[in-house]
Design a protein around this motif. Structure first.
Motif, PDB file in Angstrom:
ATOM      1  N   ILE A   1     -27.736 -25.801  63.367  1.00 22.52           N
ATOM      2  CA  ILE A   1     -26.869 -25.652  62.202  1.00 22.52           C
ATOM      3  C   ILE A   1     -25.681 -24.783  62.589  1.00 22.52           C
ATOM      4  O   ILE A   1     -25.831 -23.840  63.358  1.00 22.52           O
TER       5      ILE A   1
ATOM      6  N   THR B   1     -22.458 -29.271  52.658  1.00 18.28           N
ATOM      7  CA  THR B   1     -23.082 -29.510  53.959  1.00 18.28           C
ATOM      8  C   THR B   1     -22.766 -30.924  54.388  1.00 18.28           C
ATOM      9  O   THR B   1     -22.784 -31.833  53.567  1.00 18.28           O
ATOM     10  N   TYR B   2     -22.456 -31.117  55.650  1.00 19.62           N
ATOM     11  CA  TYR B   2     -22.283 -32.479  56.156  1.00 19.62           C
ATOM     12  C   TYR B   2     -22.935 -32.594  57.521  1.00 19.62           C
ATOM     13  O   TYR B   2     -23.237 -31.591  58.171  1.00 19.62           O
TER      14      TYR B   2
ATOM     15  N   VAL C   1     -25.882 -35.033  59.803  1.00 19.33           N
ATOM     16  CA  VAL C   1     -27.338 -35.175  59.757  1.00 19.33           C
ATOM     17  C   VAL C   1     -27.960 -34.580  61.021  1.00 19.33           C
ATOM     18  O   VAL C   1     -28.850 -33.739  60.964  1.00 19.33           O
TER      19      VAL C   1
ATOM     20  N   PRO D   1     -26.070 -30.547  61.478  1.00 13.82           N
ATOM     21  CA  PRO D   1     -25.582 -30.161  60.146  1.00 13.82           C
ATOM     22  C   PRO D   1     -24.625 -28.982  60.199  1.00 13.82           C
ATOM     23  O   PRO D   1     -24.821 -28.055  60.986  1.00 13.82           O
TER      24      PRO D   1
ATOM     25  N   ILE E   1     -30.252 -29.316  53.914  1.00 13.78           N
ATOM     26  CA  ILE E   1     -30.384 -29.756  55.312  1.00 13.78           C
ATOM     27  C   ILE E   1     -31.835 -30.111  55.611  1.00 13.78           C
ATOM     28  O   ILE E   1     -32.131 -31.166  56.157  1.00 13.78           O
TER      29      ILE E   1
ATOM     30  N   SER F   1     -28.460 -35.541  52.614  1.00 15.76           N
ATOM     31  CA  SER F   1     -27.297 -36.415  52.843  1.00 15.76           C
ATOM     32  C   SER F   1     -27.755 -37.864  53.032  1.00 15.76           C
ATOM     33  O   SER F   1     -27.068 -38.792  52.625  1.00 15.76           O
TER      34      SER F   1
END
Lengths: 437, 119
Positions: free
Chosen positions: A147, A160-161, A163, A166, A193, A198
């Protein structure tokens, strides 16, 4: 099941979930609503039906979703001869609507892809954040996927974007010294996350694109997205302890405050969403055995009642589509009813049922709608000669033949394997008429 | 004349203020190392700065020249969920779907009241 049937039964299920949500939003664990939305998604996307005696469609004594007109058969369902048996006008209507539907799917897909692509481009202009607080937080919260925390002046709310890698994106206005509030915000994103939210949101978009013509699916999209947030809030509050919910709610409000400045403009819709969210946070209760049992009962109950279809007993009076000029003869062929009963469970609209109906059907005659035995030598039979007809001496012989054909299909063989002689001169891609002499 | 630039655009400008006139390639290479941006991201931002009148480009080699000194630049910040990423109706539809729009002072007050009432 055709797409329209899937959309219809899915829509009824969505209506049920909307009602349950309106009545019990603050009484059940939020995961229950997420579960209900996933059941709706499955109902909208799987092309076969699950029969159940407890289905609302059984209880109503009808099979509403399958009982519609010819328009139900919008999508090709793979039965050879199916299209050929329909009048031209219907075949044309099918292709027109299929084209309109496909165009809609394309428009939706392009819209969402474009929106995401533009966002993604903007995400990439973000700047890495490196301060004691974030470094400390990241070292505690590292997991399988790396992350990172970045910030951008072009977004006003944390998000958050990504996969696989993240990224938590914070607005530039973030007050890094306000660590209490930050802990809540980051925990919220961390739950997203961990839960792969997402991907969940992406699945919802795919369903929306496929069912773009169904307004209830749009409602589902909006509410399910809200419930993902609510469920996430609930997880954060449970993590920090129920006594922190007011502090958490205030942290969210102060973020909204930083964002909004002094604009009087606001859509009432988002106002409802944030009010619903704050209220939901404040009303989070300890999970009790009772609430869990109740949630489980409601989820299973709703799924059983609304995600299933009428079972065979309730659906025995399946009407033929108006476009075909043949009728079934249920009284004289009980074996077929039994062995192919499963096909009738979704209202007799699957490919298997339709082709089977055609094969067991006899021509309509004026004096007997079920078709009296036809003499091969009679005038009527002469009229039909050369029209894909196979004759049997007895009904038993005919039924035996049907079973043999079905056995071929089950064994994965060609349907007519072993009967090449019998079907010489018969066009098996068109409906075949079987007549008992 | 003050120019309003976002934090990402300021990163581009700060290279020019520090190192003087340099080719776009140079800025891209530097910011890839510093911020992890890919080359296209930096080029996009340079183009935005040109559009805002903060950078002048000249050939050969896409030389970039800062038109505004550091003192005259204000840091811009959006108070929209996403700043000008979408155009017109697409923007509105998406924002409505996501339910993220600015709230008025009165609405914020109401939210605080809800928290107080339920606490």
């Amino acid at each position: 099941m055709s797409l329209l049937q899937m959309s219809f039964t899915g829509g009824i299920l969505i209506l049920a979930v909307i009602v349950i949500r309106a009545l019990a939003i603050n009484m059940l664990p939020k995961k229950a609503f997420n579960a209900l939305w996933w059941i709706s998604v499955v109902r909208l996307m799987i092309p076969f039906s699950i029969p159940s005696a407890f289905s609302v469609y059984s209880l109503m004594g009808s099979h509403a979703p399958g009982n519609g007109s010819q328009a139900i058969r919008v999508l090709p369902i793979g039965a050879s001869g199916q299209a050929a048996s329909m009048p031209d006008s219907i075949t044309n209507a099918v292709s027109t609507w299929t084209v309109v539907w496909a165009a809609g799917v394309l428009v939706c897909a392009v819209f969402f892809s474009l929106a995401y692509w533009k966002c993604r481009k903007e995400f990439q202009t973000s700047i890495p954040v490196g301060n004691d607080f974030t470094e400390n937080w990241l070292s505690v919260h590292q997991q399988g996927r790396r992350i990172s925390i970045r910030q951008s002046g072009r977004f006003s709310a944390p998000l958050t974007y990504g996969v696989l890698h993240p990224v938590i994106l914070m607005p530039t206005s973030t007050k890094w010294e306000n660590t209490d509030s930050l802990a809540y915000v980051l925990a919220h994103e961390y739950v997203h996350i961990r839960r792969f939210d997402s991907i969940r949101k992406l699945v919802l978009i795919v369903v929306l694109c496929v069912h773009w013509f169904n307004p209830l699916v749009w409602v589902m999209y909006i509410l399910a997205n809200r419930d993902i947030e609510l469920s996430c809030d609930e997880a954060v509050v449970r993590f920090f302890g129920e006594n922190t919910k007011a502090a958490y709610a205030r942290a969210l409000i102060s973020m909204e405050e930083t964002r909004s400045g002094l604009t009087p403009l606001c859509s009432s819709f988002s106002k409802n969403a944030i009010e619903e969210r704050i209220t939901a946070i404040m009303k989070i209760k300890k999970t009790t055995v009772f609430s869990l049992v109740l949630a489980g009962f409601i989820v299973v109950g709703t799924a059983t009642a609304f995600a299933t279809s009428a079972n065979a007993q309730q659906a025995e009076s399946v009407g033929q589509g108006s476009g075909t000029e043949i009728v079934t003869k249920p009284d004289s062929i009980p074996q077929v009813d039994d062995s192919f009963g499963i096909f009738f469970k979704d209202g007799g609209r699957t490919a298997g049922a339709d082709t089977e109906d055609m094969k067991t059907a006899v021509p309509v005659q004026s004096d007997d709608i079920y078709g009296a035995p036809v003499e091969k030598t009679s005038a009527l039979a002469d009229d039909l000669s050369g029209d894909n007809i196979i004759y049997f001496n007895t009904e038993e012989e005919r039924d035996e033949h049907f079973r043999a054909l079905e056995a071929n299909v089950e064994k994965g063989l060609d349907r007519y394997a072993g009967f090449e002689e019998m079907y010489k001169g018969i066009d098996t891609s068109a409906p075949v008429t079987y007549i008992v002499k | 004349m003050d120019v309003k630039l976002f934090d990402s655009e300021l990163k581009v400008m700060s290279v020019l203020w520090r190192d003087g006139d340099v080719p776009a390639k140079y800025i891209a290479k530097l910011l890839t190392e510093e911020l992890g941006w890919n080359v296209n991201t930096t080029y996009t931002l340079i183009k935005r700065c040109i559009k805002k009148g903060a950078i002048e480009r000249s050939e050969p080699g896409f030389m970039c020249h800062a038109l505004v000194p550091k003192e005259e630049v204000q840091e811009a910040e959006t108070n929209e969920l996403i700043d000008k990423v979408y155009d017109g109706s697409v923007d509105k539809l998406f924002a409505a779907l996501l339910g993220r729009k600015k709230l008025s002072a009165a609405q914020i007050e109401k939210l605080k009241q809800i928290v107080n009432d339920l606490e």
